[in-house]
Design a protein around this motif. Structure first.
Motif, PDB file in Angstrom:
ATOM      1  N   UNK A 181      36.656  67.919  34.105  1.00  0.00           N
ATOM      2  CA  UNK A 181      35.667  67.164  33.344  1.00  0.00           C
ATOM      3  C   UNK A 181      34.619  68.072  32.679  1.00  0.00           C
ATOM      4  N   UNK A 182      34.107  69.052  33.392  1.00  0.00           N
ATOM      5  CA  UNK A 182      33.083  69.932  32.816  1.00  0.00           C
ATOM      6  C   UNK A 182      33.642  70.702  31.621  1.00  0.00           C
ATOM      7  N   UNK A 183      34.881  71.141  31.715  1.00  0.00           N
ATOM      8  CA  UNK A 183      35.515  71.857  30.598  1.00  0.00           C
ATOM      9  C   UNK A 183      35.688  70.937  29.411  1.00  0.00           C
ATOM     10  N   UNK A 184      36.078  69.698  29.665  1.00  0.00           N
ATOM     11  CA  UNK A 184      36.239  68.712  28.598  1.00  0.00           C
ATOM     12  C   UNK A 184      34.924  68.497  27.859  1.00  0.00           C
ATOM     13  N   UNK A 185      33.831  68.371  28.588  1.00  0.00           N
ATOM     14  CA  UNK A 185      32.525  68.180  27.969  1.00  0.00           C
ATOM     15  C   UNK A 185      32.131  69.405  27.140  1.00  0.00           C
ATOM     16  N   UNK A 186      32.410  70.590  27.660  1.00  0.00           N
ATOM     17  CA  UNK A 186      32.051  71.820  26.950  1.00  0.00           C
ATOM     18  C   UNK A 186      32.830  71.953  25.644  1.00  0.00           C
ATOM     19  N   UNK A 187      34.031  71.405  25.581  1.00  0.00           N
ATOM     20  CA  UNK A 187      34.843  71.484  24.367  1.00  0.00           C
ATOM     21  C   UNK A 187      34.510  70.371  23.374  1.00  0.00           C
ATOM     22  N   UNK A 188      34.168  69.199  23.859  1.00  0.00           N
ATOM     23  CA  UNK A 188      34.021  68.034  22.998  1.00  0.00           C
ATOM     24  C   UNK A 188      32.629  67.888  22.404  1.00  0.00           C
ATOM     25  N   UNK A 189      31.614  68.044  23.203  1.00  0.00           N
ATOM     26  CA  UNK A 189      30.253  67.790  22.735  1.00  0.00           C
ATOM     27  C   UNK A 189      29.867  68.676  21.547  1.00  0.00           C
ATOM     28  N   UNK A 190      30.161  69.981  21.552  1.00  0.00           N
ATOM     29  CA  UNK A 190      29.808  70.777  20.372  1.00  0.00           C
ATOM     30  C   UNK A 190      30.515  70.318  19.094  1.00  0.00           C
ATOM     31  N   UNK A 191      31.763  69.883  19.202  1.00  0.00           N
ATOM     32  CA  UNK A 191      32.469  69.430  18.011  1.00  0.00           C
ATOM     33  C   UNK A 191      31.847  68.146  17.473  1.00  0.00           C
ATOM     34  N   UNK A 192      31.517  67.207  18.346  1.00  0.00           N
ATOM     35  CA  UNK A 192      30.892  65.963  17.901  1.00  0.00           C
ATOM     36  C   UNK A 192      29.528  66.257  17.288  1.00  0.00           C
ATOM     37  N   UNK A 193      28.795  67.170  17.876  1.00  0.00           N
ATOM     38  CA  UNK A 193      27.496  67.555  17.338  1.00  0.00           C
ATOM     39  C   UNK A 193      27.644  68.152  15.948  1.00  0.00           C
ATOM     40  N   UNK A 194      28.668  68.974  15.752  1.00  0.00           N
ATOM     41  CA  UNK A 194      28.896  69.587  14.439  1.00  0.00           C
ATOM     42  C   UNK A 194      29.236  68.533  13.395  1.00  0.00           C
ATOM     43  N   UNK A 195      30.007  67.532  13.776  1.00  0.00           N
ATOM     44  CA  UNK A 195      30.360  66.454  12.841  1.00  0.00           C
ATOM     45  C   UNK A 195      29.111  65.686  12.447  1.00  0.00           C
ATOM     46  N   UNK A 196      28.274  65.360  13.422  1.00  0.00           N
ATOM     47  CA  UNK A 196      27.047  64.628  13.125  1.00  0.00           C
ATOM     48  C   UNK A 196      26.090  65.474  12.286  1.00  0.00           C
ATOM     49  N   UNK A 197      26.053  66.770  12.510  1.00  0.00           N
ATOM     50  CA  UNK A 197      25.160  67.652  11.753  1.00  0.00           C
ATOM     51  C   UNK A 197      25.620  67.794  10.310  1.00  0.00           C
ATOM     52  N   UNK A 198      26.893  67.622  10.040  1.00  0.00           N
ATOM     53  CA  UNK A 198      27.413  67.736   8.679  1.00  0.00           C
ATOM     54  C   UNK A 198      26.957  66.600   7.772  1.00  0.00           C
ATOM     55  N   UNK A 199      26.377  65.552   8.357  1.00  0.00           N
ATOM     56  CA  UNK A 199      25.950  64.410   7.545  1.00  0.00           C
ATOM     57  C   UNK A 199      24.848  64.770   6.564  1.00  0.00           C
ATOM     58  N   UNK A 200      23.939  65.655   6.962  1.00  0.00           N
ATOM     59  CA  UNK A 200      22.836  66.077   6.102  1.00  0.00           C
ATOM     60  C   UNK A 200      22.021  64.877   5.650  1.00  0.00           C
ATOM     61  N   UNK A 201      21.582  64.092   6.611  1.00  0.00           N
ATOM     62  CA  UNK A 201      20.794  62.885   6.309  1.00  0.00           C
ATOM     63  C   UNK A 201      19.322  63.227   6.254  1.00  0.00           C
TER      64      UNK A 201
END
Length: 108
Positions: A88-108
């Motif tokens: 589970x900890x490895x899954x969180x370390x891999x997933x959260x940064x990618x989701x954060x990057x997607x949300x940051x690409x919005x440039x709102x």
């Protein structure tokens, strides 16, 4: 935060269903925010097509952004399928940064 260990002394294996649902929600919000920016242009009766053609670059940008987010979403699902059964900890370390990057690409 460390993972609680099972009776055998190994960390529990994560079920990716909740993580998949969460990430799908984030991607849905990103796409919704893209659509919110689209507006019907002001036009006189009978001139809607002309008004839409004048804003073709806006609609092209939307389509490209939608395609970009779609590719990220497909890649994310592929990643989650490949790491099924990971800790589970490895899954969180891999997933959260990618989701954060997607949300940051919005440039709102």
């Amino acid at each position: 935060m460390s993972e609680p260990e099972t009776a055998t002394g190994t960390p529990p294996v994560s079920d990716i269903g909740r993580m998949t649902g969460f990430s799908d929600g984030v991607f849905a919000i990103v796409i919704t925010l893209l659509v919110v920016e689209l507006q019907v242009p002001e036009h006189r009766p009978g001139e809607l097509l002309h008004a839409l053609l004048e804003q073709a670059s806006v609609y092209l940008a939307f389509l490209l952004s939608f395609g970009y987010v779609g590719v990220l979403w497909l890649n994310h699902h592929t990643l989650l399928r490949l790491i099924r059964g990971t800790i589970r900890a490895t899954l969180m370390k891999l997933t959260v940064p990618q989701i954060n990057a997607v949300a940051a690409d919005l440039d709102i």
